[in-house]
Design a protein around this motif. Structure first.
Motif, mmCIF file in Angstrom:
data_model
loop_
_atom_site.group_PDB
_atom_site.id
_atom_site.type_symbol
_atom_site.label_atom_id
_atom_site.label_comp_id
_atom_site.label_asym_id
_atom_site.label_seq_id
_atom_site.Cartn_x
_atom_site.Cartn_y
_atom_site.Cartn_z
ATOM 1 N N GLY A 163 0.665 -1.220 0.426
ATOM 2 C CA GLY A 163 0.184 -0.057 -0.150
ATOM 3 C C GLY A 163 0.837 1.435 -0.134
ATOM 4 O O GLY A 163 1.515 1.529 0.748
ATOM 5 N N ILE A 164 0.476 2.297 -1.187
ATOM 6 C CA ILE A 164 1.572 3.637 -0.941
ATOM 7 C C ILE A 164 0.482 4.413 -1.418
ATOM 8 O O ILE A 164 -0.127 4.235 -1.466
ATOM 9 N N ASP A 165 0.649 5.597 -0.296
ATOM 10 C CA ASP A 165 -0.320 6.577 0.384
ATOM 11 C C ASP A 165 0.186 7.424 -1.154
ATOM 12 O O ASP A 165 1.015 7.553 -1.758
ATOM 13 N N ARG A 166 -0.854 8.863 -1.847
ATOM 14 C CA ARG A 166 -0.538 9.885 -2.325
ATOM 15 C C ARG A 166 0.516 10.670 -2.414
ATOM 16 O O ARG A 166 1.020 11.167 -3.653
ATOM 17 N N GLN A 167 1.217 10.390 -0.774
ATOM 18 C CA GLN A 167 2.089 11.449 -0.725
ATOM 19 C C GLN A 167 3.012 9.844 -0.914
ATOM 20 O O GLN A 167 4.620 11.055 -0.296
ATOM 21 N N ARG A 168 3.621 9.311 -1.103
ATOM 22 C CA ARG A 168 4.347 8.043 -1.407
ATOM 23 C C ARG A 168 4.979 7.346 -0.607
ATOM 24 O O ARG A 168 6.419 7.306 -0.351
ATOM 25 N N HIS A 169 4.055 7.396 0.747
ATOM 26 C CA HIS A 169 4.495 6.799 1.453
ATOM 27 C C HIS A 169 4.664 5.282 1.970
ATOM 28 O O HIS A 169 3.209 5.148 1.161
ATOM 29 N N VAL A 170 4.880 4.652 1.752
ATOM 30 C CA VAL A 170 4.299 2.879 2.321
ATOM 31 C C VAL A 170 3.480 3.360 3.446
ATOM 32 O O VAL A 170 3.754 3.550 4.682
ATOM 33 N N SER A 202 7.678 -3.253 9.765
ATOM 34 C CA SER A 202 8.630 -1.851 9.405
ATOM 35 C C SER A 202 8.733 -0.861 8.665
ATOM 36 O O SER A 202 10.001 -0.038 8.491
ATOM 37 N N PHE A 203 8.456 -1.474 7.523
ATOM 38 C CA PHE A 203 8.247 -0.700 6.160
ATOM 39 C C PHE A 203 7.014 0.808 7.097
ATOM 40 O O PHE A 203 7.158 1.585 5.718
ATOM 41 N N GLU A 204 5.639 0.761 7.643
ATOM 42 C CA GLU A 204 5.138 1.425 7.277
ATOM 43 C C GLU A 204 5.726 2.847 7.151
ATOM 44 O O GLU A 204 6.918 2.802 7.919
ATOM 45 N N GLY A 205 4.943 3.647 6.664
ATOM 46 C CA GLY A 205 5.648 4.930 6.762
ATOM 47 C C GLY A 205 6.809 5.819 5.670
ATOM 48 O O GLY A 205 7.713 6.836 6.000
ATOM 49 N N ARG A 206 7.684 4.537 5.266
ATOM 50 C CA ARG A 206 8.609 4.829 5.060
ATOM 51 C C ARG A 206 8.107 5.107 3.349
ATOM 52 O O ARG A 206 7.149 5.435 2.860
ATOM 53 N N SER A 207 9.577 5.745 2.962
ATOM 54 C CA SER A 207 9.236 6.449 1.423
ATOM 55 C C SER A 207 11.020 5.584 0.461
ATOM 56 O O SER A 207 11.721 5.602 1.451
ATOM 57 N N LEU A 208 11.176 6.754 -0.580
ATOM 58 C CA LEU A 208 12.419 6.707 -1.162
ATOM 59 C C LEU A 208 13.529 7.904 -0.651
ATOM 60 O O LEU A 208 14.787 7.215 0.037
ATOM 61 N N GLY A 209 13.444 8.793 0.466
ATOM 62 C CA GLY A 209 14.253 9.347 0.972
ATOM 63 C C GLY A 209 14.186 8.359 2.281
ATOM 64 O O GLY A 209 14.822 9.309 3.140
ATOM 65 N N ASP A 210 13.033 8.033 3.119
ATOM 66 C CA ASP A 210 13.227 7.203 3.811
ATOM 67 C C ASP A 210 13.145 5.588 4.354
ATOM 68 O O ASP A 210 12.397 5.869 4.509
ATOM 69 N N PRO A 211 14.524 4.706 4.506
ATOM 70 C CA PRO A 211 15.845 5.658 3.690
ATOM 71 C C PRO A 211 16.877 5.851 3.063
ATOM 72 O O PRO A 211 15.952 6.015 2.017
ATOM 73 N N ALA A 212 17.498 6.211 3.627
ATOM 74 C CA ALA A 212 18.512 6.910 1.505
ATOM 75 C C ALA A 212 17.888 5.816 1.066
ATOM 76 O O ALA A 212 18.203 4.886 1.231
ATOM 77 N N PRO A 213 18.293 6.154 -0.712
ATOM 78 C CA PRO A 213 18.276 4.443 -1.444
ATOM 79 C C PRO A 213 19.183 3.523 -1.522
ATOM 80 O O PRO A 213 18.925 2.711 -1.123
ATOM 81 N N GLU A 214 20.834 4.382 -0.737
ATOM 82 C CA GLU A 214 21.930 3.256 -0.437
ATOM 83 C C GLU A 214 20.891 1.829 0.621
ATOM 84 O O GLU A 214 21.820 1.002 1.144
ATOM 85 N N ARG A 215 20.233 2.175 1.523
ATOM 86 C CA ARG A 215 20.210 1.974 2.517
ATOM 87 C C ARG A 215 19.159 1.218 2.448
ATOM 88 O O ARG A 215 18.449 0.520 3.834
ATOM 89 N N TRP A 216 18.116 0.597 1.469
ATOM 90 C CA TRP A 216 17.565 -0.208 1.181
ATOM 91 C C TRP A 216 17.398 -1.253 1.174
ATOM 92 O O TRP A 216 17.498 -1.875 0.163
ATOM 93 N N THR A 217 18.558 -2.122 2.329
ATOM 94 C CA THR A 217 18.907 -3.354 2.721
ATOM 95 C C THR A 217 18.517 -4.056 3.555
ATOM 96 O O THR A 217 18.555 -2.912 4.476
ATOM 97 N N VAL A 218 19.484 -5.210 3.797
ATOM 98 C CA VAL A 218 19.414 -5.593 5.043
ATOM 99 C C VAL A 218 20.418 -5.180 6.263
ATOM 100 O O VAL A 218 21.572 -3.825 5.571
ATOM 101 N N GLY A 219 21.007 -4.424 7.626
ATOM 102 C CA GLY A 219 21.901 -4.014 8.024
ATOM 103 C C GLY A 219 23.143 -4.739 7.879
ATOM 104 O O GLY A 219 23.698 -3.971 7.979
ATOM 105 N N LYS A 220 23.282 -6.119 7.141
ATOM 106 C CA LYS A 220 24.648 -6.594 7.683
ATOM 107 C C LYS A 220 25.356 -5.788 5.923
ATOM 108 O O LYS A 220 26.030 -6.221 5.888
ATOM 109 N N GLN A 221 24.356 -5.349 5.472
ATOM 110 C CA GLN A 221 24.809 -4.502 4.065
ATOM 111 C C GLN A 221 24.295 -3.177 4.420
ATOM 112 O O GLN A 221 24.731 -2.520 2.914
ATOM 113 N N GLY A 222 24.540 -3.215 5.325
ATOM 114 C CA GLY A 222 24.669 -1.175 5.498
ATOM 115 C C GLY A 222 23.459 -1.296 5.603
ATOM 116 O O GLY A 222 23.259 0.408 5.508
ATOM 117 N N GLY A 223 22.160 -1.626 5.356
ATOM 118 C CA GLY A 223 21.074 -1.242 5.353
ATOM 119 C C GLY A 223 20.691 -1.115 6.968
ATOM 120 O O GLY A 223 20.708 -0.531 7.511
#
Length: 219
Positions: free
Chosen positions: A119-126, A154-175
């Motif tokens: 689910g994604i809202d019009r403000q582009r948040h999950v 954990s995805f609720e309220g997230r957007s492309l800027g939250d987190p930054a693009p490079e942090r859209w992964t698992v923690g052990k890979q710096g996400g």
């Protein structure tokens, strides 16, 4: 003394009886299958109703499900969403409170495809994510299911800027997102699918939310 005629009549009666029995049996089996298929379809639809409601924000949690299912749009095939053919998205709410629900398939699961609703809202948040089908390892990868873990929340309220693009992964890979003990591929596949959903929403924003061209500048 009995001649051949009574014997033939007896054979015909037997054959006719067997034929009628076969026809009745086939009818019963066909009717049972039809009823069973109808019940299965109804159960699947009810299950879909529940999951669709779960990815909506609290403000829309009591939306009329029939209205939700009626307010759909057909979008062209999308490799990013794992949809090789045209597919259906659902909409709820109106104006700035509108939410679109996308069916997404992650093709890179550990044991196969992982099907989700995002689910994604019009403000582009999950607004919510739910896994509806997968073949991941029980006790490890199946923690992507809401009934097994609250990880998908954990995805609720997230957007492309939250987190930054490079942090859209698992923690052990710096996400930004947790992995599961002994299972990294599965959560990484879901994270990637959600990120691609947000990217798709940004690229097709007006089409997804049915926004007139003269209003597309609205974030």
């Amino acid at each position: 003394m009995n001649g051949p005629r009574p014997v033939l009549e007896s054979m015909w009666r037997g054959a006719l009886g067997l034929g009628l029995f076969a026809i009745v049996t086939a009818g019963v089996v066909s009717g049972t299958r039809a009823l069973t298929a109808e019940r299965i379809a109804e159960n699947r639809l009810e299950s879909q109703y529940r999951v669709l409601e779960e990815v909506l924000p609290e403000a829309l949690a009591q939306v009329d499900v029939e209205q939700l299912l009626a307010n759909t749009a057909t979008l062209p095939a999308s490799e990013a969403l794992g949809q090789p053919d045209a597919f259906t998205v659902w909409r709820a709410g109106q104006g700035e409170a509108q939410v679109a629900i996308l069916p997404v398939v992650a093709r890179d699961g550990y044991s196969g495809d992982i099907a989700l609703l995002v689910g994604i809202d019009r403000q582009r948040h999950v607004t919510g994510v739910r896994v509806i089908r997968h073949q991941e390892t029980p006790g490890l990868g199946d923690k992507i299911e809401r009934r097994k873990s609250d990880w998908v929340e954990s995805f609720e309220g997230r957007s492309l800027g939250d987190p930054a693009p490079e942090r859209w992964t698992v923690g052990k890979q710096g996400g930004e997102f947790d992995a599961f003990t002994g299972a990294t591929v599965t959560p990484r596949a879901v994270i990637g699918a959600v990120r691609r959903s947000l990217e798709f929403s940004a690229e097709h924003h007006a089409l997804l939310f049915d926004i007139p061209e003269n209003e597309e500048g609205t974030p």
